[in-house]
Design an enzyme around this catalytic site. Structure first.
Site, PDB file in Angstrom:
ATOM      1  NE  ARG A 192      -4.094  -1.736   2.151  1.00 23.52           N
ATOM      2  CZ  ARG A 192      -5.288  -1.529   1.796  1.00 23.52           C
ATOM      3  NH1 ARG A 192      -5.653  -0.321   1.656  1.00 23.52           N
ATOM      4  NH2 ARG A 192      -6.461  -2.479   1.511  1.00 23.52           N
ATOM      5  CE  LYS A 235     -10.829 -21.559   4.901  1.00 23.22           C
ATOM      6  NZ  LYS A 235     -10.093 -21.154   5.942  1.00 23.22           N
ATOM      7  CE  LYS A 241      -3.958 -30.160   4.383  1.00 22.92           C
ATOM      8  NZ  LYS A 241      -3.070 -29.938   5.541  1.00 22.92           N
ATOM      9  CD  GLU A 298      -7.395 -26.770  13.103  1.00 20.89           C
ATOM     10  OE1 GLU A 298      -6.096 -26.263  12.642  1.00 20.89           O
ATOM     11  OE2 GLU A 298      -8.400 -26.082  12.896  1.00 20.89           O
ATOM     12  CG  HIS A 355      -9.919 -26.627   4.798  1.00 21.52           C
ATOM     13  ND1 HIS A 355      -9.505 -25.832   3.721  1.00 21.52           N
ATOM     14  CD2 HIS A 355      -9.502 -25.684   5.719  1.00 21.52           C
ATOM     15  CE1 HIS A 355      -8.921 -24.735   4.004  1.00 21.52           C
ATOM     16  NE2 HIS A 355      -8.919 -24.643   5.295  1.00 21.52           N
ATOM     17  CE  LYS A 406      -9.148 -22.861  14.640  1.00 20.03           C
ATOM     18  NZ  LYS A 406      -8.395 -23.501  13.445  1.00 20.03           N
ATOM     19  CE  LYS A 427      -2.953 -31.217  12.002  1.00 21.30           C
ATOM     20  NZ  LYS A 427      -3.673 -30.374  11.540  1.00 21.30           N
TER      21      LYS A 427
HETATM   22  C1  BG6 Z   1      -7.411 -22.847   7.600  1.00 24.89           C
HETATM   23  C2  BG6 Z   1      -8.252 -22.356   8.748  1.00 24.89           C
HETATM   24  O1  BG6 Z   1      -7.756 -22.482   6.355  1.00 24.89           O
HETATM   25  O2  BG6 Z   1      -7.159 -24.044   7.811  1.00 24.89           O
HETATM   26  C3  BG6 Z   1      -7.426 -22.639  10.150  1.00 24.89           C
HETATM   27  O3  BG6 Z   1      -8.344 -20.962   8.689  1.00 24.89           O
HETATM   28  C4  BG6 Z   1      -6.905 -23.912  10.163  1.00 24.89           C
HETATM   29  O4  BG6 Z   1      -8.131 -22.168  11.455  1.00 24.89           O
HETATM   30  C5  BG6 Z   1      -6.366 -24.479   9.127  1.00 24.89           C
HETATM   31  O5  BG6 Z   1      -6.067 -24.188  11.470  1.00 24.89           O
HETATM   32  C6  BG6 Z   1      -5.883 -25.968   9.034  1.00 24.89           C
HETATM   33  O6  BG6 Z   1      -5.371 -26.412   8.028  1.00 24.89           O
HETATM   34  P1  BG6 Z   1      -4.196 -27.770   8.226  1.00 24.89           P
HETATM   35  O7  BG6 Z   1      -3.927 -28.081   6.991  1.00 24.89           O
HETATM   36  O8  BG6 Z   1      -3.472 -27.677   9.373  1.00 24.89           O
HETATM   37  O9  BG6 Z   1      -5.419 -28.851   8.511  1.00 24.89           O
END
Ligand code: BG6
Length: 496
Positions: free
Chosen positions: A46, A153, A187, A221, A245, A345, A350
């Site tokens: 900017r 996104k 992935k 996560e 996702h 979250k 994980k």
């Molecule tokens: C992102 C989200 O698009 O994807 C995050 O905004 C999330 O909140 C992340 O943690 C998860 O991605 P991955 O590849 O770690 O499963």
């Protein structure tokens, strides 16, 4: 394949995404000799900034976020291609100046006018920047040169805003010039779903309602909301993860075979299956969902605070940090097969996986073994942390009497393939440069995804704090999520 000469124009060049992912991915491509021979990177900021200052900042980012040891010669070669140009959509004249500078730079670098505009900016800048690119003609493809627009996104925050954004973009440029990135499609394990389904004679014939009892998609996560309170509190788990996702995973698992492995056929099938997700009324949406919000707890021996005490989160926030949904797909293949989705979250583990649960065998022979003691037949596609595929089945325990126990056959990528550590963006960025949009989302599937989640968004908004279930950080999420399956005589696959 080496891409044609081009300029790679990054909006938001001083931002997190550019430093953490885009430049490290370009570095990895440079190290694998996959960048064009004639190439320039243009960082748009900017406020005006010198080339040196931007290069230094990107170099620091690279040192911090590179996925492989940084070789000075390669880094230097890449950063020497970087030029900084100032442009601010709030000041339209700056885009006219940008256009002129870009033309001059491209003439010197002989990139043939091919351009990729990468919008590594907050989503509210997508439309204003695109409008300026459109107004100044920078997206116009003339004289055989290509022009592409890459956006990340979230594509909108609900159905109406996604439609509005698509309409804005499509008024300026053509669908085939737009590359909507969902990093899940970068992935390997996710790309492999189609190969697993359509290149293996033993899976393809049983991939339907006759043999599959239900499908579970889990993206759990350990990460809490951390520094992203401002963004997350107005977003929530459903918007952040599901239409993007989780629906990528769902559409690859559930789509019909494309007639050809090309962008048009694959994306058409993906859009179709998302459009076939059964529309739910708000009351059905409430019955078929569970939402939660984390409270203080411990994850891996670290204290995690209450979600509501996170910086930039409103004190009485009703934003969900956990969402579980039951969906049905209204087509011949999947009639009567529920799809259960969950994501959250600050959970104890994980885990990103798709578990396909097959129907129970009729079981006539082993009457002395009660059916409920049998292990369930799952095919599990592991995306994280283990990348691989596992098949669970029953086996006779060695010994004189018939005893049956569940065992697992496992394939792990790392046992077979030595992959270079990557950011997950290399394939996507390379595909944008070579013009292959098979891994990118089309406007119709983005809208179909929002349409499927809209009843949940509406119902939860109306319900406010009612039905928002607290769960402890470090747990498996709200225990009520189990009821979504137990009432159907099913259960979530045990994680861990
Ligand atoms: C992102 C989200 O698009 O994807 C995050 O905004 C999330 O909140 C992340 O943690 C998860 O991605 P991955 O590849 O770690 O499963």
């Amino acid at each position: 394949k080496k891409p044609e000469p081009c300029s790679f124009v990054i909006f938001g060049a001083t931002g997190d995404l550019a430093h953490r992912l885009v430049i490290p991915a370009l570095y990895n491509l440079a190290a694998s000799d996959l960048l064009p021979d004639r190439f320039c990177v243009v960082g748009i900021t900017r406020k005006a900034m010198s080339n040196e200052a931007l290069r230094d900042s990107l170099m620091n980012g690279l040192r911090q976020f590179a996925t492989r040891p940084v070789e000075d010669a390669t880094a230097k070669r890449l950063l020497e291609c970087v030029t900084c140009i100032a442009a601010d959509p709030g000041e339209p004249a700056s885009f006219d100046r940008m256009r002129k500078k870009l033309d001059e730079l491209e003439a010197t670098r002989q990139t043939g006018g091919n351009r990729l505009f990468y919008l590594a900016t907050p989503p509210d800048a997508f439309a204003p920047i695109s409008r300026q690119l459109g107004r100044t003609g920078m997206l116009r493809q003339d004289g055989g040169a290509w022009r592409r627009l890459v956006i990340e996104k979230p594509f909108g925050t609900d159905l109406a805003s996604a439609k509005a954004l698509n309409a804005e973009l499509l008024a300026i440029t053509d669908e085939h010039q737009i590359y909507r990135i969902d990093h899940y499609l970068g992935k390997e394990t996710v790309q492999n779903i189609l190969v697993l389904r359509f290149a293996n004679g033993m899976f393809e014939p049983i991939w339907n309602r006759n043999h599959i009892d239900h499908v579970q998609i889990t993206v759990d996560e350990k990460l809490d909301v951390g520094h992203r309170g401002g963004f997350y509190d107005s977003t929530g788990a459903l918007r952040d993860m599901v239409p993007s996702h989780l629906f990528q995973l769902l559409s690859l698992v559930a789509m019909e075979p494309p007639i050809r492995f090309d962008a048009h056929s694959v994306r058409a099938e993906k859009a179709d299956v998302l459009a076939a997700i059964q529309a739910q009324s708000e009351s059905e949406a409430l019955q078929n969902s569970v939402r939660g919000q984390y409270r203080a707890g411990r994850i891996d021996n670290t204290e995690v605070g209450d979600y509501r005490s996170t910086r930039d989160v409103r004190p009485g926030s009703t934003t969900e940090t956990y969402a579980a949904l039951k969906l049905s797909i209204d087509n011949w293949r999947w009639a009567g097969v529920p799809f259960y989705l969950r994501t959250g979250k600050a959970l104890g583990l994980k885990r990103t996986e798709v578990a396909i649960k097959f129907k129970q065998a009729p079981f006539a022979m082993f009457r002395c073994t009660p059916v409920e003691t049998l292990a369930q037949n799952y095919l599990v596609i592991g995306v994280a942390p283990t990348e691989g595929i596992a098949l669970q089945f029953n086996t006779k325990v060695p010994g004189p009497s018939i005893r049956i126990d569940g065992v697992e056959m496992k394939f792990r990528y790392k046992d077979y393939f030595q992959a270079e550590p990557s950011t997950g963006y290399e394939t996507l960025i390379h595909d944008c440069m070579i013009g292959d949009n098979i891994l990118f989302q089309r406007a119709d599937s983005v809208e179909a995804g929002w349409k499927a989640v809209q009843p949940f968004l509406d119902a939860w908004k109306k319900a406010g704090a009612d039905g928002l279930l607290p769960y402890q950080a470090g747990s498996e999420g709200p225990t009520e999520a189990n009821a979504l399956l137990t009432r159907d005589g099913r259960s979530w696959r045990k994680l861990g």
